[in-house]
Scaffold this active site. Structure first.
Site, PDB file in Angstrom:
ATOM      1  N   ARG A   1     -13.530   5.197  -1.592  1.00 29.55           N
ATOM      2  CA  ARG A   1     -13.479   5.386  -0.139  1.00 29.55           C
ATOM      3  C   ARG A   1     -14.552   6.395   0.264  1.00 29.55           C
ATOM      4  O   ARG A   1     -14.687   7.451  -0.362  1.00 29.55           O
ATOM      5  CB  ARG A   1     -12.103   5.903   0.273  1.00 29.55           C
TER       6      ARG A   1
ATOM      7  N   HIS B   1      -7.455   4.156  -4.647  1.00 30.42           N
ATOM      8  CA  HIS B   1      -8.751   4.530  -4.091  1.00 30.42           C
ATOM      9  C   HIS B   1      -8.942   6.030  -4.182  1.00 30.42           C
ATOM     10  O   HIS B   1      -7.996   6.817  -4.057  1.00 30.42           O
ATOM     11  CB  HIS B   1      -8.953   4.005  -2.661  1.00 30.42           C
TER      12      HIS B   1
ATOM     13  N   ASN C   1      -8.959  -0.227   7.114  1.00 34.45           N
ATOM     14  CA  ASN C   1      -7.785   0.596   7.423  1.00 34.45           C
ATOM     15  C   ASN C   1      -7.415   0.413   8.886  1.00 34.45           C
ATOM     16  O   ASN C   1      -8.113   0.891   9.774  1.00 34.45           O
ATOM     17  CB  ASN C   1      -8.093   2.068   7.129  1.00 34.45           C
TER      18      ASN C   1
ATOM     19  N   TYR D   1       0.846  -1.190   0.000  1.00 34.99           N
ATOM     20  CA  TYR D   1       0.000   0.000   0.000  1.00 34.99           C
ATOM     21  C   TYR D   1       0.879   1.237   0.000  1.00 34.99           C
ATOM     22  O   TYR D   1       1.953   1.265   0.622  1.00 34.99           O
ATOM     23  CB  TYR D   1      -0.903   0.001   1.243  1.00 34.99           C
TER      24      TYR D   1
ATOM     25  N   ASP E   1      -6.280  10.229  -3.067  1.00 36.12           N
ATOM     26  CA  ASP E   1      -7.017  11.334  -2.447  1.00 36.12           C
ATOM     27  C   ASP E   1      -8.376  11.527  -3.141  1.00 36.12           C
ATOM     28  O   ASP E   1      -9.102  10.579  -3.347  1.00 36.12           O
ATOM     29  CB  ASP E   1      -6.181  12.610  -2.458  1.00 36.12           C
TER      30      ASP E   1
ATOM     31  N   GLU F   1     -11.608   9.197  -2.795  1.00 37.93           N
ATOM     32  CA  GLU F   1     -12.465   9.441  -1.637  1.00 37.93           C
ATOM     33  C   GLU F   1     -13.490  10.537  -1.908  1.00 37.93           C
ATOM     34  O   GLU F   1     -13.344  11.320  -2.848  1.00 37.93           O
ATOM     35  CB  GLU F   1     -11.620   9.783  -0.415  1.00 37.93           C
TER      36      GLU F   1
ATOM     37  N   ASP G   1      -1.411  15.898   5.975  1.00 33.64           N
ATOM     38  CA  ASP G   1      -2.251  15.190   5.003  1.00 33.64           C
ATOM     39  C   ASP G   1      -3.542  15.975   4.767  1.00 33.64           C
ATOM     40  O   ASP G   1      -4.623  15.581   5.199  1.00 33.64           O
ATOM     41  CB  ASP G   1      -2.555  13.782   5.532  1.00 33.64           C
TER      42      ASP G   1
ATOM     43  N   ASP H   1      -3.101   5.545  -2.665  1.00 36.31           N
ATOM     44  CA  ASP H   1      -4.070   6.541  -2.218  1.00 36.31           C
ATOM     45  C   ASP H   1      -4.056   7.713  -3.204  1.00 36.31           C
ATOM     46  O   ASP H   1      -3.059   8.423  -3.322  1.00 36.31           O
ATOM     47  CB  ASP H   1      -3.660   7.010  -0.809  1.00 36.31           C
TER      48      ASP H   1
ATOM     49  N   CYS I   1      -7.032  14.042   7.088  1.00 37.52           N
ATOM     50  CA  CYS I   1      -6.796  12.639   7.432  1.00 37.52           C
ATOM     51  C   CYS I   1      -8.125  11.998   7.822  1.00 37.52           C
ATOM     52  O   CYS I   1      -8.937  12.587   8.533  1.00 37.52           O
ATOM     53  CB  CYS I   1      -5.806  12.549   8.583  1.00 37.52           C
TER      54      CYS I   1
ATOM     55  N   GLU J   1     -14.145   4.300   5.594  1.00 40.87           N
ATOM     56  CA  GLU J   1     -13.136   4.832   6.517  1.00 40.87           C
ATOM     57  C   GLU J   1     -13.698   5.051   7.909  1.00 40.87           C
ATOM     58  O   GLU J   1     -14.847   5.451   8.088  1.00 40.87           O
ATOM     59  CB  GLU J   1     -12.586   6.149   5.960  1.00 40.87           C
TER      60      GLU J   1
END
Length: 291
Positions: free
Chosen positions: A153, A108, A205, A40, A83, A110, A54, A81, A118, A183
């Site tokens: 996500r 992924h 996660n 990952y 975002d 989101e 983040d 990731d 985060c 999440e």
């Protein structure tokens, strides 16, 4: 492409896939050596490497380049990731194409509002479901390799509650998402509820210091998860060791007491395949034909 096919096959296998987070290319090689299922690549870690929080400050170029570097060191599937996709739907489409060309096995996207936060912090906001559906439709439409995994996500659990997160997950599956990443779920019962509601793989996660308990792989498998990521674990271990090492050097004036804790030069060279490079150089660069 073989790594993407392996990722697809793993998701269909019914067993839990374990993806530790690699914070350098060399750590990806260690993850593979230790027998994990994939690697990952965390957006939070990519930001932290640059001394940034983040909150969506990294760029598509930075993420793609780091993904390419890590992917090049392992034969395992790499899952990154992405975002919120780095912009509007057209930008999302370009994101997918860039990640495919860099060799990633999946990503992924989101449903947070930019600037994002985060996933285990308070103060998040999520876009309307229709906006995320547009992101996913753009992503799926831009994909050229059908084995590239597009995971949706949702951060809605902490903002709108579990029921709303499940409804979003259903809409995202209808939009073409291959997997769902719910999440910051509170407990195993919530994973089970998501599992009952959708029929695509679920990503769990297991980040430290977050809103979710650190469940075991077996607990997650029993609750219906398909993939578990450990996004920041290795970075946190390394940074803790670095802090302790700097304290020791400052106090003792030497690193001598730390040497037993270090990876040896021989072990580092083994991971770097130093001998293979030397052999190649000897055979090719210094080759002389017998007369």
């Amino acid at each position: 492409m073989s790594a993407r096919a392996a990722f697809r096959a793993g998701l269909a296998s019914g067993r839990l896939l374990r993806f530790p987070g690699a914070f350098t290319p060399l750590t990806a090689r260690l993850i593979e050596e230790r027998g994990f299922d994939g690697v990952y690549i965390s957006g939070a870690v990519l930001a932290a490497e640059r001394g940034l929080p983040d909150i969506g400050l990294t760029t598509l170029t930075e993420v793609t380049d780091r993904g390419r570097d890590i992917t090049a060191t392992t034969t395992l599937p790499t899952f990154i990731d992405a975002d919120t996709g780095f912009g509007e739907p057209m930008n999302v489409a370009r994101t997918i194409q860039s990640l495919e060309l860099a060799g990633l096995a999946g990503c992924h996207l989101e449903d947070q509002v930019n600037p994002k936060r985060c996933g285990h912090l308070d103060g998040k906001s999520v876009v309307e479901p229709a906006e995320m559906v547009r992101r996913l439709r753009a992503a799926v439409g831009a994909r050229t390799d059908p084995n590239f995994v597009i995971c949706a996500r949702t951060d809605a659990r902490s903002v709108e509650g579990l029921d709303a997160a499940i409804e979003r997950a259903k809409a995202y599956v209808d939009a073409g998402a291959d997997a769902i990443f719910p999440e910051a779920l509170a407990d195993l019962g919530e994973f089970e509820a998501v599992r009952k509601a959708i029929d695509v793989p679920i990503v769990a996660n297991m980040t430290e210091f977050g809103k979710s308990e650190l469940f075991t792989a077996q607990q997650l498998a029993d609750a219906g998860a398909s993939v578990v990521i450990y996004p920041v674990t290795l970075l946190r271990i390394a940074m803790g060791a670095i802090e302790r090492g700097l304290d020791a050097i400052a106090a003792d004036g030497t690193q001598a007491a730390l040497v037993p804790q270090m990876q040896t030069r021989a072990r580092l060279y083994e991971l770097l395949r130093y001998a293979d490079y030397n052999a190649f150089d000897h055979d090719i660069f210094t080759y002389q034909e017998n007369s």
